[in-house]
Design a protein around this motif. Structure first.
Motif, PDB file in Angstrom:
ATOM      1  N   SER A 190      -3.467 -24.769 -53.053  1.00 23.30           N
ATOM      2  CA  SER A 190      -2.546 -25.607 -52.425  1.00 23.30           C
ATOM      3  C   SER A 190      -3.262 -26.806 -51.554  1.00 23.30           C
ATOM      4  N   LEU A 191      -4.534 -26.437 -51.034  1.00 24.89           N
ATOM      5  CA  LEU A 191      -5.359 -27.485 -50.307  1.00 24.89           C
ATOM      6  C   LEU A 191      -6.290 -28.129 -51.072  1.00 24.89           C
ATOM      7  N   GLY A 192      -6.361 -27.902 -52.338  1.00 30.24           N
ATOM      8  CA  GLY A 192      -7.337 -28.803 -53.477  1.00 30.24           C
ATOM      9  C   GLY A 192      -8.509 -27.960 -53.792  1.00 30.24           C
ATOM     10  N   MET A 193      -8.471 -26.844 -53.329  1.00 32.53           N
ATOM     11  CA  MET A 193      -9.704 -25.858 -53.778  1.00 32.53           C
ATOM     12  C   MET A 193      -9.630 -25.235 -55.587  1.00 32.53           C
ATOM     13  N   ARG A 194     -10.806 -25.146 -56.026  1.00 31.93           N
ATOM     14  CA  ARG A 194     -10.694 -24.586 -57.394  1.00 31.93           C
ATOM     15  C   ARG A 194     -10.685 -23.129 -56.852  1.00 31.93           C
ATOM     16  N   SER A 195     -10.102 -22.462 -57.621  1.00 33.27           N
ATOM     17  CA  SER A 195     -10.057 -21.036 -57.372  1.00 33.27           C
ATOM     18  C   SER A 195      -9.856 -19.938 -58.460  1.00 33.27           C
ATOM     19  N   PHE A 196     -10.444 -18.794 -58.446  1.00 33.64           N
ATOM     20  CA  PHE A 196     -10.649 -17.778 -59.357  1.00 33.64           C
ATOM     21  C   PHE A 196      -9.922 -16.371 -58.812  1.00 33.64           C
ATOM     22  N   LEU A 197      -9.058 -15.721 -59.892  1.00 36.14           N
ATOM     23  CA  LEU A 197      -8.605 -14.376 -59.262  1.00 36.14           C
ATOM     24  C   LEU A 197      -9.270 -13.444 -60.003  1.00 36.14           C
ATOM     25  N   ILE A 198      -9.632 -12.305 -59.314  1.00 38.33           N
ATOM     26  CA  ILE A 198     -10.013 -11.201 -59.769  1.00 38.33           C
ATOM     27  C   ILE A 198      -8.918 -10.196 -60.317  1.00 38.33           C
ATOM     28  N   ASP A 199      -8.847  -9.924 -61.582  1.00 34.81           N
ATOM     29  CA  ASP A 199      -7.569  -9.357 -62.195  1.00 34.81           C
ATOM     30  C   ASP A 199      -7.933  -8.800 -63.405  1.00 34.81           C
ATOM     31  N   PRO A 200      -8.395  -7.427 -63.432  1.00 31.58           N
ATOM     32  CA  PRO A 200      -9.180  -6.662 -64.217  1.00 31.58           C
ATOM     33  C   PRO A 200      -8.263  -6.237 -65.319  1.00 31.58           C
ATOM     34  N   GLY A 210      -8.040 -18.489 -68.054  1.00 31.91           N
ATOM     35  CA  GLY A 210      -9.352 -19.084 -67.651  1.00 31.91           C
ATOM     36  C   GLY A 210      -9.940 -19.252 -66.249  1.00 31.91           C
ATOM     37  N   ASP A 211      -8.741 -18.648 -65.364  1.00 29.45           N
ATOM     38  CA  ASP A 211      -9.053 -18.555 -64.045  1.00 29.45           C
ATOM     39  C   ASP A 211      -9.081 -17.319 -63.370  1.00 29.45           C
ATOM     40  N   ARG A 212      -8.844 -16.281 -64.362  1.00 34.49           N
ATOM     41  CA  ARG A 212      -8.902 -14.793 -64.145  1.00 34.49           C
ATOM     42  C   ARG A 212     -10.361 -14.112 -64.385  1.00 34.49           C
ATOM     43  N   LEU A 213     -10.672 -13.418 -63.572  1.00 36.24           N
ATOM     44  CA  LEU A 213     -12.100 -12.645 -63.825  1.00 36.24           C
ATOM     45  C   LEU A 213     -11.959 -11.050 -63.931  1.00 36.24           C
ATOM     46  N   SER A 214     -12.637 -10.239 -64.569  1.00 38.01           N
ATOM     47  CA  SER A 214     -12.344  -8.908 -64.814  1.00 38.01           C
ATOM     48  C   SER A 214     -13.131  -8.405 -63.480  1.00 38.01           C
ATOM     49  N   ILE A 216     -16.013  -9.323 -60.020  1.00 35.03           N
ATOM     50  CA  ILE A 216     -16.752 -10.613 -59.277  1.00 35.03           C
ATOM     51  C   ILE A 216     -18.175 -10.880 -60.093  1.00 35.03           C
ATOM     52  N   PHE A 217     -18.507  -9.838 -60.771  1.00 39.31           N
ATOM     53  CA  PHE A 217     -19.791 -10.097 -61.617  1.00 39.31           C
ATOM     54  C   PHE A 217     -19.507 -11.288 -62.681  1.00 39.31           C
ATOM     55  N   ASP A 218     -18.406 -11.425 -62.830  1.00 42.49           N
ATOM     56  CA  ASP A 218     -18.064 -12.654 -64.051  1.00 42.49           C
ATOM     57  C   ASP A 218     -18.435 -13.924 -63.406  1.00 42.49           C
ATOM     58  N   LEU A 219     -18.485 -14.150 -62.140  1.00 41.83           N
ATOM     59  CA  LEU A 219     -18.463 -15.283 -61.613  1.00 41.83           C
ATOM     60  C   LEU A 219     -19.351 -16.410 -62.027  1.00 41.83           C
ATOM     61  N   PRO A 220     -20.525 -15.898 -61.889  1.00 43.30           N
ATOM     62  CA  PRO A 220     -21.823 -16.791 -62.487  1.00 43.30           C
ATOM     63  C   PRO A 220     -21.572 -17.466 -63.941  1.00 43.30           C
ATOM     64  N   ALA A 221     -20.941 -16.775 -64.835  1.00 43.84           N
ATOM     65  CA  ALA A 221     -20.683 -17.480 -65.945  1.00 43.84           C
ATOM     66  C   ALA A 221     -19.563 -18.719 -65.925  1.00 43.84           C
ATOM     67  N   VAL A 222     -18.273 -18.564 -65.041  1.00 44.58           N
ATOM     68  CA  VAL A 222     -17.511 -19.365 -65.130  1.00 44.58           C
ATOM     69  C   VAL A 222     -18.015 -20.610 -64.283  1.00 44.58           C
ATOM     70  N   LEU A 223     -19.010 -20.637 -63.444  1.00 41.49           N
ATOM     71  CA  LEU A 223     -19.370 -21.390 -62.619  1.00 41.49           C
ATOM     72  C   LEU A 223     -20.276 -22.336 -63.324  1.00 41.49           C
TER      73      LEU A 223
END
Length: 224
Positions: A190-200, A210-214, A216-223
């Motif tokens: 809502s403030l303009g940040m990109r965001s990802f949700l950990i949602d295994p 595309g914004d859901r991660l299994s 935290i260790f999936d984060l580097p790949a989506v960045l």
């Protein structure tokens, strides 16, 4: 994008989402302070007081502290006694916090490319910094912003704005990562940040796949 802002509980650590599971020492201290109770009775009474504070603060996103709850729970205790009681309770609650194997390596790798910060809802000011130090990653974190220090909790805009101001960046320079849809995905967006949700378990269909991660260790790949 130059900065990564992390939620803490449920994101950088696993934890039991509830009260201290076996508050034997907390119950003993309450008894010593003139409120006799067993550990089971402690849980019932503590939960009642806790939920009263939650109800009071829910709609406004106001944050309350462990001392606020302790003061309601032990109204005749002195400030010194309340502080000591909170220390005992936090120590028992911390038994449900579990550090993720490999998290130090992950954060060290990310810190080589980005500046890192933690933005967390918590009721105790020293709790998150103490865990970061125990995890061996405090030196990798440029800022720790907590709801209890600001008096409001995520998803109140003020907590994200405070983090951005402290880091000296616009929202477009940050990505937010966490496990709560409202606090860690839609709030930052809502403030303009990109965001990802950990949602295994893929429970939150309102969040694009595309914004859901299994994890935290999936984060580097989506960045990338």
């Amino acid at each position: 994008m130059s900065h990564i802002l992390f939620d803490f509980f449920g994101t950088l650590v696993d934890y039991d989402d509830g009260h201290a599971p076996a508050p034997v020492k907390s119950a003993a201290m309450a008894t010593a302070l003139g409120r006799p109770m067993s550990a089971d009775e402690f849980l019932t009474r503590w939960d009642s007081v806790w939920m009263a504070w939650e109800s009071r603060c829910f709609s406004s996103h106001r944050e309350f502290s462990m001392l606020d709850v302790a003061g309601s729970f032990l109204p005749d205790a002195s400030p010194t006694e309340l502080a000591a009681f909170v220390d005992v309770y936090i120590a028992e609650w911390n038994e449900g916090v579990r550090y993720l194997p490999g998290i130090e390596v992950l954060l060290s790798s990310l810190a080589g490319r980005y500046r890192l910060a933690v933005v967390s809802n918590t009721h105790e000011p020293d709790l998150v910094p103490a865990h970061l130090a125990a995890m061996g990653v405090a030196g990798l974190i440029d800022a720790v912003v907590t709801s209890v220090e600001l008096g409001v909790r995520k998803p109140a805009p003020a907590i994200y704005e405070s983090a951005l101001t402290r880091l000296g960046i616009p929202a477009s320079a940050a990505v937010f990562v966490g496990d709560n849809p409202s606090a860690d995905y839609f709030g930052p967006r809502s403030l303009g940040m990109r965001s990802f949700l950990i949602d295994p378990a893929a429970r939150h269909s309102a969040v694009p796949p595309g914004d859901r991660l299994s994890s935290i260790f999936d984060l580097p790949a989506v960045l990338l």
